[in-house]
Design a protein around this motif. Structure first.
Motif, PDB file in Angstrom:
ATOM      1  N   VAL A  24       0.871  -1.158   0.000  1.00 20.66           N
ATOM      2  CA  VAL A  24       0.000   0.000   0.000  1.00 20.66           C
ATOM      3  C   VAL A  24       0.914   1.215   0.000  1.00 20.66           C
ATOM      4  N   ALA A  26       2.560   4.767   0.535  1.00 22.83           N
ATOM      5  CA  ALA A  26       2.603   5.661   1.695  1.00 22.83           C
ATOM      6  C   ALA A  26       1.701   6.861   1.437  1.00 22.83           C
ATOM      7  N   LYS A  56      -3.203   1.252  10.398  1.00 21.03           N
ATOM      8  CA  LYS A  56      -2.193   2.300  10.260  1.00 21.03           C
ATOM      9  C   LYS A  56      -1.503   2.184   8.912  1.00 21.03           C
ATOM     10  N   ARG A  57      -1.177   3.343   8.341  1.00 16.67           N
ATOM     11  CA  ARG A  57      -0.477   3.429   7.056  1.00 16.67           C
ATOM     12  C   ARG A  57       0.851   4.140   7.256  1.00 16.67           C
ATOM     13  N   GLU A  58       1.759   3.915   6.350  1.00 19.33           N
ATOM     14  CA  GLU A  58       3.038   4.608   6.357  1.00 19.33           C
ATOM     15  C   GLU A  58       2.860   6.006   5.774  1.00 19.33           C
ATOM     16  N   THR A  59       3.612   6.960   6.324  1.00 20.04           N
ATOM     17  CA  THR A  59       3.681   8.304   5.754  1.00 20.04           C
ATOM     18  C   THR A  59       5.160   8.632   5.556  1.00 20.04           C
ATOM     19  N   TRP A  67      -4.399   6.481   8.899  1.00 17.14           N
ATOM     20  CA  TRP A  67      -5.096   5.218   9.081  1.00 17.14           C
ATOM     21  C   TRP A  67      -6.193   5.099   8.039  1.00 17.14           C
ATOM     22  N   ASP A  69      -7.594   2.820   4.233  1.00 14.75           N
ATOM     23  CA  ASP A  69      -7.220   2.729   2.834  1.00 14.75           C
ATOM     24  C   ASP A  69      -8.481   2.847   1.985  1.00 14.75           C
ATOM     25  N   ALA A  71      -6.993   6.688   3.135  1.00 12.02           N
ATOM     26  CA  ALA A  71      -6.790   7.259   4.468  1.00 12.02           C
ATOM     27  C   ALA A  71      -8.027   8.032   4.917  1.00 12.02           C
TER      28      ALA A  71
END
Length: 158
Positions: A24, A26, A56-59, A67, A69, A71
């Motif tokens: 996914v 960033a 949680k997602r990467e930034t 957070w 998908d 965001a």
């Protein structure tokens, strides 16, 4: 091209497709002016793996979190502490938040009385704002308190 080479190439392509489909991207975010503050570092290391049931997602920006998908919850630490306002203020788990609903269904909550300030943007079509604020209050509560929200009664009585 020999069959073995063709099969090896196809296997590599299949592995690459599955590896990329599991990734996914960033979430693109910009750091706030005070993102490198120790208070923001304390918030960042305490960010939960899930907020309002969103993963949680990467930034790629310091002192940020995302957070969902796509965001649905974005956090930015390191903003200037807001001054007095007439906007609504809500207190959740001892953290005061200024609520801005001018861009509905996007709600923005900015801490009040904490320096530096933390801001959370929430897509209310996807998640509950109060649930997201509850889930993030533990991390945000580490920022030192320097004031609190007051109601008009508090200001004009006495």
């Amino acid at each position: 091209m020999k069959l073995r080479t063709r099969t090896g190439l196809m296997s590599s392509v299949v592995v690459a497709v599955f590896a990329l489909s599991g990734c996914v991207a960033a979430v693109p975010m910009d750091p706030a002016p005070e993102a490198n503050s120790p208070a923001c570092a304390a918030v960042t290391v305490r960010l939960p793996d899930k907020v309002a049931d969103q993963a949680k997602r990467e930034t790629h920006a310091q002192a940020t979190g995302a957070w969902g998908d796509p965001a649905a919850v974005l956090l930015t630490c390191g903003l200037a502490k807001p001054g007095p306002t007439t906007m609504p203020c809500v207190t959740i788990n001892n953290v005061d938040w200024i609520e801005d609903d001018s861009l509905k269904p996007l709600y923005t909550y900015t801490t009040f009385g904490r320096d530096p300030a933390v801001q959370i943007a929430i897509d209310s079509n996807t998640v509950s704002g109060s649930t997201a604020l509850v889930d993030l209050s533990g991390a945000v509560s580490t920022v030192p308190v320097s004031g609190q929200c007051l109601s008009p009664i508090d200001v004009y009585s006495g």
